[in-house]
Write a protein that holds these residues in place. Sequence first.
Motif, PDB file in Angstrom:
ATOM      1  N   ASP A  58       3.680   1.384  15.146  1.00  0.00           N
ATOM      2  CA  ASP A  58       3.417   0.119  14.707  1.00  0.00           C
ATOM      3  C   ASP A  58       3.146  -0.753  15.783  1.00  0.00           C
ATOM      4  N   HIS A  59       1.931  -1.453  15.282  1.00  0.00           N
ATOM      5  CA  HIS A  59       1.118  -2.261  16.369  1.00  0.00           C
ATOM      6  C   HIS A  59       1.531  -3.850  16.064  1.00  0.00           C
ATOM      7  N   LEU A  60       2.327  -4.045  17.182  1.00  0.00           N
ATOM      8  CA  LEU A  60       2.969  -5.439  17.157  1.00  0.00           C
ATOM      9  C   LEU A  60       2.091  -6.421  18.063  1.00  0.00           C
ATOM     10  N   HIS A  61       0.783  -6.373  17.673  1.00  0.00           N
ATOM     11  CA  HIS A  61      -0.231  -7.021  18.354  1.00  0.00           C
ATOM     12  C   HIS A  61      -0.373  -8.457  17.561  1.00  0.00           C
ATOM     13  N   ASP A  62       0.306  -8.930  16.763  1.00  0.00           N
ATOM     14  CA  ASP A  62       0.132 -10.163  15.976  1.00  0.00           C
ATOM     15  C   ASP A  62       0.714 -11.182  16.858  1.00  0.00           C
ATOM     16  N   ASP A  63       2.110 -11.177  17.094  1.00  0.00           N
ATOM     17  CA  ASP A  63       2.757 -11.965  17.729  1.00  0.00           C
ATOM     18  C   ASP A  63       2.840 -12.120  19.209  1.00  0.00           C
ATOM     19  N   ALA A  64       2.715 -10.859  19.845  1.00  0.00           N
ATOM     20  CA  ALA A  64       2.851 -10.694  21.165  1.00  0.00           C
ATOM     21  C   ALA A  64       1.465 -11.197  21.886  1.00  0.00           C
ATOM     22  N   ALA A  74      -2.420 -13.440  11.162  1.00  0.00           N
ATOM     23  CA  ALA A  74      -1.746 -12.222  11.904  1.00  0.00           C
ATOM     24  C   ALA A  74      -1.984 -11.129  11.016  1.00  0.00           C
ATOM     25  N   HIS A  75      -2.294 -10.189  11.932  1.00  0.00           N
ATOM     26  CA  HIS A  75      -2.655  -8.779  11.175  1.00  0.00           C
ATOM     27  C   HIS A  75      -1.726  -7.602  11.755  1.00  0.00           C
ATOM     28  N   ARG A  76      -1.074  -6.986  11.043  1.00  0.00           N
ATOM     29  CA  ARG A  76      -0.200  -5.836  11.444  1.00  0.00           C
ATOM     30  C   ARG A  76      -0.856  -4.650  10.719  1.00  0.00           C
ATOM     31  N   SER A  77      -1.068  -3.554  11.753  1.00  0.00           N
ATOM     32  CA  SER A  77      -1.529  -2.364  11.181  1.00  0.00           C
ATOM     33  C   SER A  77      -0.597  -1.374  11.682  1.00  0.00           C
ATOM     34  N   LYS A  78      -0.805   0.035  10.951  1.00  0.00           N
ATOM     35  CA  LYS A  78       0.123   0.884  11.335  1.00  0.00           C
ATOM     36  C   LYS A  78      -0.801   2.440  11.290  1.00  0.00           C
ATOM     37  N   LYS A  79      -0.561   3.140  12.393  1.00  0.00           N
ATOM     38  CA  LYS A  79      -1.181   4.355  12.577  1.00  0.00           C
ATOM     39  C   LYS A  79      -0.381   5.646  11.813  1.00  0.00           C
TER      40      LYS A  79
ATOM     41  N   GLY B  19       0.005   5.854   1.826  1.00  0.00           N
ATOM     42  CA  GLY B  19       1.117   5.132   1.177  1.00  0.00           C
ATOM     43  C   GLY B  19       0.682   3.923   0.332  1.00  0.00           C
ATOM     44  N   GLY B  20      -0.461   4.093  -0.222  1.00  0.00           N
ATOM     45  CA  GLY B  20      -0.869   3.022  -1.142  1.00  0.00           C
ATOM     46  C   GLY B  20      -1.409   2.006  -0.521  1.00  0.00           C
ATOM     47  N   GLN B  21      -1.488   1.926   1.242  1.00  0.00           N
ATOM     48  CA  GLN B  21      -2.062   0.833   1.729  1.00  0.00           C
ATOM     49  C   GLN B  21      -3.387   1.023   1.835  1.00  0.00           C
ATOM     50  N   GLU B 101     -13.381  23.296  14.233  1.00  0.00           N
ATOM     51  CA  GLU B 101     -12.538  22.536  13.505  1.00  0.00           C
ATOM     52  C   GLU B 101     -13.187  21.400  12.683  1.00  0.00           C
ATOM     53  N   MET B 102     -12.707  20.961  11.715  1.00  0.00           N
ATOM     54  CA  MET B 102     -12.852  19.773  10.997  1.00  0.00           C
ATOM     55  C   MET B 102     -11.414  19.312  10.552  1.00  0.00           C
ATOM     56  N   ARG B 103     -11.255  18.062  11.072  1.00  0.00           N
ATOM     57  CA  ARG B 103      -9.811  17.660  10.729  1.00  0.00           C
ATOM     58  C   ARG B 103      -9.627  16.128  10.850  1.00  0.00           C
ATOM     59  N   VAL B 104      -8.953  15.765   9.930  1.00  0.00           N
ATOM     60  CA  VAL B 104      -8.518  14.301   9.833  1.00  0.00           C
ATOM     61  C   VAL B 104      -7.325  14.148  10.876  1.00  0.00           C
ATOM     62  N   VAL B 105      -7.438  13.296  11.767  1.00  0.00           N
ATOM     63  CA  VAL B 105      -6.775  13.437  12.961  1.00  0.00           C
ATOM     64  C   VAL B 105      -5.571  12.023  12.559  1.00  0.00           C
ATOM     65  N   GLU B 106      -6.061  11.038  12.190  1.00  0.00           N
ATOM     66  CA  GLU B 106      -4.975   9.862  12.116  1.00  0.00           C
ATOM     67  C   GLU B 106      -5.869   8.799  11.152  1.00  0.00           C
ATOM     68  N   ILE B 107      -4.991   8.074  10.395  1.00  0.00           N
ATOM     69  CA  ILE B 107      -5.533   6.851   9.649  1.00  0.00           C
ATOM     70  C   ILE B 107      -4.816   5.583  10.388  1.00  0.00           C
ATOM     71  N   GLU B 108      -5.277   4.452  10.203  1.00  0.00           N
ATOM     72  CA  GLU B 108      -4.830   3.224  10.561  1.00  0.00           C
ATOM     73  C   GLU B 108      -4.785   2.318   9.225  1.00  0.00           C
ATOM     74  N   VAL B 109      -3.649   1.894   8.775  1.00  0.00           N
ATOM     75  CA  VAL B 109      -3.610   1.224   7.393  1.00  0.00           C
ATOM     76  C   VAL B 109      -2.712  -0.123   7.694  1.00  0.00           C
ATOM     77  N   ASP B 110      -3.025  -1.151   6.823  1.00  0.00           N
ATOM     78  CA  ASP B 110      -2.487  -2.373   6.886  1.00  0.00           C
ATOM     79  C   ASP B 110      -1.031  -1.990   6.524  1.00  0.00           C
ATOM     80  N   ASP B 111      -0.163  -2.794   7.401  1.00  0.00           N
ATOM     81  CA  ASP B 111       1.312  -2.647   7.373  1.00  0.00           C
ATOM     82  C   ASP B 111       1.727  -3.745   6.426  1.00  0.00           C
TER      83      ASP B 111
END
Lengths: 292, 111
Positions: A58-64, A74-79, B19-21, B101-111
Amino acid sequence: MCTTCGCGPHSDHHHDHEHIHDHEHIHEHEHTHGDQSHSHPHPHSHDHDHGDQHHHHDHLHDDAQPHQHSHDEAHRSKKITIEEDILAKNNRLASFNRALFKEKGILVLNLVSSPGSGKTTLLERTLRDLSGKYRCAVIEGDQQTDNDARRIAATGVPVKQINTGAGCHLDAHMVMHATEAFDLDQLDILFIENVGNLVCPAAFDLGEAHKVVVLSVTEGEDKPLKYPQMFHNSGLMLLNKVDLLPHLTFDVPQCKEYAGRVSHDLAILEVSATSGQGLDGWYGWLERELGR
Amino acid sequence: MHEMSLTQGIVDICLQHSGGQRITTVVIEIGTLSGVVPEAVEFCFSACSSDTLAESARLEIRRLEAQGRCLDCSTLQPVERLYDPCRHCGSYALEILSGEEMRVVEIEVDD
């Protein structure tokens, strides 16, 4: 939707062949068997059930640290860690094909080359010469037309044409469905003639025992260096049209040396599908591979 | 151009894990000997991700240098091209250990 591999509707495939269901295999979705009553093991490999492997950061860089953001809100994103091979799906289906071919005792060869190297002519000659000795079948890959399939069919060998449309290569999924056209229990050798293209087919495992790269002497002897991936991934190189060598400046030793740089243990045979020169070596290679 | 089907594979993998994000960043690794042109993947990505949750995601491509081992003198070394000789003894018998190699390492999604 196809329940064996999860593909969308196909106009020309079906899954009522027993070879799909009578052995251990890998696929992505559970499938149902209607009224079939037998049971079989499924070493599944689900490519989209990795929930427990995710690492959420979790990137808690919106509030902090609001000062770092130019966003108004504010934007929250998740890796989400994935670490998945881009070809994983193709490789799983290729493993499925390979297991099937092994179980049926079929030698499967993936013929690759640039357009016009003489793959189809070589196949026609090979199929005629080996008729009565081995039971063969052919999968023909071309973007358009069934011209090659009709040439192969004229030899009396079962053939299935795959038209890739705009596609530049065959993949394991296409081959999986194409094999449904054959009675695999009645085959010794399956030749897959890939789309004429020295680049793209190199990346796609079809489940074959070997890629066999065909290079004709009317091309440049430096093709192995120009398209190293294909020659690196092949188990045999057939140097075709050698009957034309007296009319050309093609440097055979130089070509072989280049091929050896790219793949130090690549077997190389000089052949002519037209004159028949060197074909005994090719047939001997097939016999040895069948015996493995 | 097989990068189109590879890129479709990238987008499919990302969507399965999102996850649909909405996906904002996609990180992939491509080995220098994978036979894939990164610029072609970038070009295809916008087409393949169009009208999906990955549309307008930032694509980060990490290049992985290839490593090989000489089968004659056992020297470990970086490999730039499949036909390069061993830097130590000149043999062409190099076993490729990595770089394909050809790999998807990670993604970043809206939380």
